[in-house]
Design a protein around this motif. Sequence first.
Motif, mmCIF file in Angstrom:
data_model
loop_
_atom_site.group_PDB
_atom_site.id
_atom_site.type_symbol
_atom_site.label_atom_id
_atom_site.label_comp_id
_atom_site.label_asym_id
_atom_site.label_seq_id
_atom_site.Cartn_x
_atom_site.Cartn_y
_atom_site.Cartn_z
ATOM 1 N N ALA A 40 4.772 -12.582 23.364
ATOM 2 C CA ALA A 40 5.676 -11.521 23.841
ATOM 3 C C ALA A 40 7.120 -12.012 23.864
ATOM 4 C CB ALA A 40 5.241 -11.062 25.228
ATOM 5 N N GLY A 41 7.332 -13.287 24.218
ATOM 6 C CA GLY A 41 8.686 -13.792 24.419
ATOM 7 C C GLY A 41 9.306 -14.472 23.215
ATOM 8 N N ALA A 42 8.533 -14.688 22.146
ATOM 9 C CA ALA A 42 9.031 -15.457 21.000
ATOM 10 C C ALA A 42 10.101 -14.687 20.237
ATOM 11 C CB ALA A 42 7.866 -15.787 20.069
ATOM 12 N N PRO A 43 11.100 -15.415 19.676
ATOM 13 C CA PRO A 43 12.135 -14.718 18.900
ATOM 14 C C PRO A 43 11.589 -14.047 17.641
ATOM 15 C CG PRO A 43 12.462 -17.115 18.831
ATOM 16 C CD PRO A 43 11.363 -16.859 19.812
ATOM 17 N N MET A 44 10.613 -14.679 16.976
ATOM 18 C CA MET A 44 10.039 -14.111 15.741
ATOM 19 C C MET A 44 8.542 -14.360 15.755
ATOM 20 S SD MET A 44 12.624 -15.280 12.685
ATOM 21 C CE MET A 44 12.733 -16.982 13.151
ATOM 22 N N VAL A 45 7.781 -13.330 15.417
ATOM 23 C CA VAL A 45 6.319 -13.454 15.429
ATOM 24 C C VAL A 45 5.740 -12.959 14.107
ATOM 25 C CG1 VAL A 45 4.199 -12.523 16.451
ATOM 26 C CG2 VAL A 45 6.040 -13.353 17.935
ATOM 27 N N VAL A 46 4.770 -13.707 13.588
ATOM 28 C CA VAL A 46 4.032 -13.287 12.389
ATOM 29 C C VAL A 46 2.571 -13.059 12.769
ATOM 30 C CG1 VAL A 46 3.259 -13.930 10.070
ATOM 31 C CG2 VAL A 46 5.541 -14.600 10.851
ATOM 32 N N LEU A 47 2.031 -11.907 12.402
ATOM 33 C CA LEU A 47 0.604 -11.630 12.568
ATOM 34 C C LEU A 47 -0.032 -11.689 11.180
ATOM 35 C CD1 LEU A 47 -1.781 -10.789 14.376
ATOM 36 C CD2 LEU A 47 -1.148 -8.402 13.950
ATOM 37 N N PRO A 48 -0.655 -12.839 10.854
ATOM 38 C CA PRO A 48 -1.267 -12.962 9.527
ATOM 39 C C PRO A 48 -2.623 -12.284 9.556
ATOM 40 C CG PRO A 48 -1.604 -14.991 10.734
ATOM 41 C CD PRO A 48 -0.923 -14.030 11.684
ATOM 42 N N GLY A 49 -3.288 -12.238 8.440
ATOM 43 C CA GLY A 49 -4.611 -11.657 8.544
ATOM 44 C C GLY A 49 -5.427 -11.662 7.294
ATOM 45 N N VAL A 50 -6.583 -12.279 7.376
ATOM 46 C CA VAL A 50 -7.642 -11.999 6.425
ATOM 47 C C VAL A 50 -8.873 -11.744 7.270
ATOM 48 C CG1 VAL A 50 -6.709 -13.359 4.522
ATOM 49 C CG2 VAL A 50 -8.247 -14.432 6.162
ATOM 50 N N GLY A 51 -9.944 -11.312 6.648
ATOM 51 C CA GLY A 51 -11.146 -11.005 7.417
ATOM 52 C C GLY A 51 -11.255 -9.511 7.654
ATOM 53 N N SER A 52 -12.183 -9.112 8.506
ATOM 54 C CA SER A 52 -12.458 -7.684 8.657
ATOM 55 C C SER A 52 -11.624 -7.068 9.779
ATOM 56 C CB SER A 52 -13.946 -7.459 8.942
ATOM 57 O OG SER A 52 -14.244 -7.813 10.271
ATOM 58 N N PHE A 53 -11.434 -5.747 9.684
ATOM 59 C CA PHE A 53 -10.669 -4.973 10.664
ATOM 60 C C PHE A 53 -11.270 -5.145 12.061
ATOM 61 C CE2 PHE A 53 -9.519 -0.962 12.777
ATOM 62 C CZ PHE A 53 -8.167 -0.866 12.491
ATOM 63 N N SER A 54 -12.604 -4.987 12.180
ATOM 64 C CA SER A 54 -13.219 -5.041 13.513
ATOM 65 C C SER A 54 -13.080 -6.434 14.126
ATOM 66 C CB SER A 54 -14.689 -4.618 13.460
ATOM 67 O OG SER A 54 -15.424 -5.477 12.624
ATOM 68 N N ALA A 55 -13.276 -7.494 13.315
ATOM 69 C CA ALA A 55 -13.144 -8.857 13.841
ATOM 70 C C ALA A 55 -11.708 -9.116 14.281
ATOM 71 C CB ALA A 55 -13.571 -9.877 12.783
ATOM 72 N N GLY A 56 -10.741 -8.589 13.525
ATOM 73 C CA GLY A 56 -9.327 -8.769 13.859
ATOM 74 C C GLY A 56 -8.971 -8.092 15.173
ATOM 75 N N PRO A 78 11.656 -8.716 16.353
ATOM 76 C CA PRO A 78 11.287 -9.263 15.039
ATOM 77 C C PRO A 78 9.802 -9.640 14.928
ATOM 78 C CG PRO A 78 13.378 -10.155 15.758
ATOM 79 C CD PRO A 78 12.851 -9.368 16.918
ATOM 80 N N THR A 79 9.095 -8.871 14.122
ATOM 81 C CA THR A 79 7.652 -9.039 13.987
ATOM 82 C C THR A 79 7.277 -8.754 12.536
ATOM 83 O OG1 THR A 79 7.418 -8.200 16.249
ATOM 84 C CG2 THR A 79 5.405 -8.294 14.913
ATOM 85 N N LEU A 80 6.435 -9.626 11.978
ATOM 86 C CA LEU A 80 5.996 -9.488 10.587
ATOM 87 C C LEU A 80 4.473 -9.482 10.553
ATOM 88 C CD1 LEU A 80 6.400 -9.690 7.438
ATOM 89 C CD2 LEU A 80 6.578 -12.166 7.750
ATOM 90 N N GLY A 81 3.879 -8.390 10.062
ATOM 91 C CA GLY A 81 2.422 -8.323 9.891
ATOM 92 C C GLY A 81 2.091 -8.463 8.419
ATOM 93 N N ILE A 82 1.049 -9.244 8.111
ATOM 94 C CA ILE A 82 0.689 -9.498 6.714
ATOM 95 C C ILE A 82 -0.749 -9.096 6.448
ATOM 96 C CG2 ILE A 82 0.414 -11.268 4.931
ATOM 97 C CD1 ILE A 82 2.575 -12.919 6.392
ATOM 98 N N CYS A 83 -0.965 -8.275 5.414
ATOM 99 C CA CYS A 83 -2.287 -7.897 4.910
ATOM 100 C C CYS A 83 -3.096 -7.209 6.014
ATOM 101 C CB CYS A 83 -2.994 -9.118 4.319
ATOM 102 S SG CYS A 83 -4.337 -8.664 3.199
ATOM 103 N N LEU A 84 -4.213 -7.813 6.462
ATOM 104 C CA LEU A 84 -4.938 -7.211 7.577
ATOM 105 C C LEU A 84 -4.009 -7.081 8.787
ATOM 106 C CD1 LEU A 84 -7.662 -6.191 8.747
ATOM 107 C CD2 LEU A 84 -8.027 -8.528 9.571
#
Lengths: 205, 255
Positions: A40-56, A78-84
Amino acid sequence: MGGPTVTIVRTGTANTASVVAAFGRLGTRAVLSDDPDAIAGAPMVVLPGVGSFSAGVERLSATGVDRAIIGRVDQNRPTLGICLGMQLFAGSSDESPGVAGLGVIDANATALPGSVSVPQLGWNRIEADPGCRILRNGEVYYANSYKLDAVPVGWRGAMTTHGDRFVGAIERGPVVLCQFHPELSGAFGAGMLGRWIEIAGGVPC
Amino acid sequence: MLTVRVIPCLDVRGGRVVKGVKFQGLRDAGDPAELAERYEREGADEIVVLDVSATAEERAAACGTVAEVRHAVGIPVTVGGGVRTGDDAGRLLDAGADRVSVNSAAVANPGLVREIADRFGVQCCVVAIDAAATGPGGWEVVTNAGTHRTGIDAVAWSQRCASLGAGEILLTSWDRDGTGSGYDLGLLGAVAGAVRIPVVASGGASGPGHMAEACDAGADAVLAASIFHDGVLTVRDVKRDLERAGVPVRMEGLS
């Protein structure tokens, strides 16, 4: 490495080494975390993702990171989501019927059509809305079987075609959600990550 | 549109890239990370790292090499060789692989394909199939670096892998590998026609002409090793020729 640190959400399934390496090549330190307060407090966050929707979804709600991430996007931090890590922001996915996503975007992730090779593995072209600040036209690397079909209201986007036309990425201020993998998209991807860092750096914590 | 990937393959033994015909008479071809970086600059769409000694010598693939290649390049890295368990795959992914390839161990234990797909995602799970012709229109799976003929039909095995959760087939013609006489187009067409997942053509290419043929036969990607290591052709040369032949390839930044 000086400058800001990017916090990568430890999801347990995603291979985060590529993301860490990509930021390292840009001179930006990356740390892994699954602590909701730190995220919540970080200046920049990346949410990476492989695997299934339900597991994520399960993993994010088990750690409480889901609320931290939703809060960041709601506040345009500042937030970056990748793939899943992009699809999880939708309300639902055909991959895991009945499982609720983060619901930040009013959309359902749908399967790529049966007429093309699936998963889509490889480089495809994105065409970015001229108003985009971080996204550009170019060739990017995908590894996906599901996709979002339309750019949500209030966002600017880039589209790709593989059988169907689908959303390659969307941006709203310093929030970028990518179906493709910028960390694996060579010089083009590195340029995009650099623009995200630059724009993120101008956002007060 | 989705472009055809051109993939240099680094056969690694003891931390060095090696080359040889049918894994025999190996010669040194350089440092894996340095070669990978050069190939990315030349326009490679992905790097495959195969530990050619792993199966024969019963040892795990070298995570250190994977980490060095990972830091050197910003394109996908697929790693194979000696993966017997889901935990083996996990270690390679942690070291920096984006996808993991299984071969002999999957034939011995098909459940391994499902385990990797379930734990790490379909797009992480590559099954490498080495196939040898048994007669006109027939191919069998060979394992353990070509030393074991299984009698398993290669086309049926590729379909089984897809149903178990494989996200890609890396298809090597054991008859053509290292010969430079071109990919086995019959094998390629039979497998590509039988599965919906991408198929990578491997074994036998000596130039872009062979690669264009493979694309016509249904390959989603073309892999080669010695033609790039020898420096006779760069990845850029190959992609220009493929583009002229009408094959869609990524040319951005290569003009």
